[in-house]
Design a protein around this motif. Sequence first.
Motif, PDB file in Angstrom:
ATOM      1  N   ASP A 102     -14.954  -1.174  15.402  1.00 55.36           N
ATOM      2  CA  ASP A 102     -16.081  -0.719  14.601  1.00 55.36           C
ATOM      3  C   ASP A 102     -15.645   0.179  13.449  1.00 55.36           C
ATOM      4  OD1 ASP A 102     -17.848  -2.057  16.276  1.00 55.36           O
ATOM      5  OD2 ASP A 102     -18.243  -0.306  17.522  1.00 55.36           O
ATOM      6  N   GLY A 103     -16.204  -0.089  12.281  1.00 57.37           N
ATOM      7  CA  GLY A 103     -15.968   0.748  11.119  1.00 57.37           C
ATOM      8  C   GLY A 103     -16.739   2.049  11.254  1.00 57.37           C
ATOM      9  N   CYS A 104     -16.112   3.143  10.853  1.00 55.80           N
ATOM     10  CA  CYS A 104     -16.719   4.466  11.026  1.00 55.80           C
ATOM     11  C   CYS A 104     -18.050   4.598  10.281  1.00 55.80           C
ATOM     12  CB  CYS A 104     -15.742   5.559  10.578  1.00 55.80           C
ATOM     13  SG  CYS A 104     -14.329   5.725  11.686  1.00 55.80           S
ATOM     14  N   TYR A 105     -18.131   4.068   9.074  1.00 55.76           N
ATOM     15  CA  TYR A 105     -19.374   4.204   8.317  1.00 55.76           C
ATOM     16  C   TYR A 105     -20.458   3.308   8.894  1.00 55.76           C
ATOM     17  CZ  TYR A 105     -22.906   4.248   4.739  1.00 55.76           C
ATOM     18  OH  TYR A 105     -24.103   4.381   4.104  1.00 55.76           O
ATOM     19  N   HIS A 134     -16.541  10.657  11.888  1.00 54.34           N
ATOM     20  CA  HIS A 134     -16.320  10.405  10.468  1.00 54.34           C
ATOM     21  C   HIS A 134     -17.532   9.973   9.650  1.00 54.34           C
ATOM     22  CE1 HIS A 134     -12.193   9.783  12.192  1.00 54.34           C
ATOM     23  NE2 HIS A 134     -11.997  10.719  11.290  1.00 54.34           N
ATOM     24  N   TYR A 135     -18.638   9.652  10.286  1.00 50.76           N
ATOM     25  CA  TYR A 135     -19.794   9.184   9.521  1.00 50.76           C
ATOM     26  C   TYR A 135     -20.351  10.309   8.653  1.00 50.76           C
ATOM     27  CZ  TYR A 135     -24.421   7.503   8.273  1.00 50.76           C
ATOM     28  OH  TYR A 135     -25.533   7.132   7.572  1.00 50.76           O
ATOM     29  N   VAL A 136     -20.522  10.007   7.380  1.00 48.91           N
ATOM     30  CA  VAL A 136     -21.130  10.951   6.436  1.00 48.91           C
ATOM     31  C   VAL A 136     -22.338  10.241   5.830  1.00 48.91           C
ATOM     32  CG1 VAL A 136     -20.802  12.253   4.306  1.00 48.91           C
ATOM     33  CG2 VAL A 136     -18.897  11.987   5.911  1.00 48.91           C
ATOM     34  N   PRO A 137     -23.521  10.806   6.002  1.00 54.74           N
ATOM     35  CA  PRO A 137     -24.709  10.155   5.434  1.00 54.74           C
ATOM     36  C   PRO A 137     -24.567  10.007   3.913  1.00 54.74           C
ATOM     37  CG  PRO A 137     -25.340  11.931   6.919  1.00 54.74           C
ATOM     38  CD  PRO A 137     -23.861  12.026   6.720  1.00 54.74           C
ATOM     39  N   PRO A 138     -25.037   8.910   3.380  1.00 51.03           N
ATOM     40  CA  PRO A 138     -24.913   8.684   1.945  1.00 51.03           C
ATOM     41  C   PRO A 138     -25.824   9.607   1.143  1.00 51.03           C
ATOM     42  CG  PRO A 138     -26.258   6.995   2.925  1.00 51.03           C
ATOM     43  CD  PRO A 138     -25.730   7.826   4.052  1.00 51.03           C
ATOM     44  N   ARG A 139     -25.421   9.898  -0.076  1.00 49.22           N
ATOM     45  CA  ARG A 139     -26.258  10.711  -0.961  1.00 49.22           C
ATOM     46  C   ARG A 139     -27.186   9.832  -1.785  1.00 49.22           C
ATOM     47  NH1 ARG A 139     -21.234  14.290  -2.681  1.00 49.22           N
ATOM     48  NH2 ARG A 139     -20.641  12.204  -3.291  1.00 49.22           N
ATOM     49  N   THR A 140     -26.762   8.597  -2.028  1.00 47.15           N
ATOM     50  CA  THR A 140     -27.578   7.673  -2.805  1.00 47.15           C
ATOM     51  C   THR A 140     -28.348   6.774  -1.847  1.00 47.15           C
ATOM     52  OG1 THR A 140     -25.869   7.660  -4.495  1.00 47.15           O
ATOM     53  CG2 THR A 140     -27.502   5.910  -4.603  1.00 47.15           C
ATOM     54  N   ASN A 141     -29.639   6.697  -2.036  1.00 44.30           N
ATOM     55  CA  ASN A 141     -30.518   5.860  -1.222  1.00 44.30           C
ATOM     56  C   ASN A 141     -30.325   6.156   0.276  1.00 44.30           C
ATOM     57  OD1 ASN A 141     -32.452   3.971  -0.722  1.00 44.30           O
ATOM     58  ND2 ASN A 141     -31.284   2.227  -1.478  1.00 44.30           N
ATOM     59  N   PRO A 142     -30.358   7.432   0.669  1.00 41.60           N
ATOM     60  CA  PRO A 142     -30.029   7.805   2.051  1.00 41.60           C
ATOM     61  C   PRO A 142     -30.966   7.209   3.097  1.00 41.60           C
ATOM     62  CG  PRO A 142     -31.004   9.669   0.911  1.00 41.60           C
ATOM     63  CD  PRO A 142     -30.791   8.591  -0.120  1.00 41.60           C
TER      64      PRO A 142
END
Length: 155
Positions: free
Chosen positions: A77-80, A87-95
């Motif tokens: 599984d990819g972390c994102y 390691h998952y970081v919520p996105p800033r664009t279109n969260p």
Amino acid sequence: MPDEPDWQPPAGSWASSAARRRNMQAIRSRDTKPEKVIRRLVHAKGLRYRIAARPLPDLRRTADLVFRPAKVAVFIDGCYWHGCPVHYVPPRTNPGYWSEKVARNIARDRDTDQKLTEAGWLVLRFWEHEELGHCAADIADAVRERRDRSRNGGS
């Protein structure tokens, strides 16, 4: 045309810009570097497997490696995309869109695990950041153990 500088995403699109669209489309869903390394290491241990195959024919989901006789399904599984707790970081664009997508992926992963387990499969999941040599060793051990158990009449 997305390559045009004045291209705008359609209303409701996941693509917040033409550059983002190109970037997201370039992300591989299979044959990632961690998958390829694990496949090479597992193959070197003498094990053979199916790549990107459905463990259950009626379930429209594929595992990264499938060992049919041993009933072992492996997912890297990819972390994102799968919401790694480290390691998952919520996105800033279109969260909203992306966070919901990752949440759906996680729910689908748990559902897949449950359905495969109920059908007698062993599900092994690894994060892309894990030490790949250890992942390959764990896979080989699990496959051999299940093969040995089935040869000796156990279940």
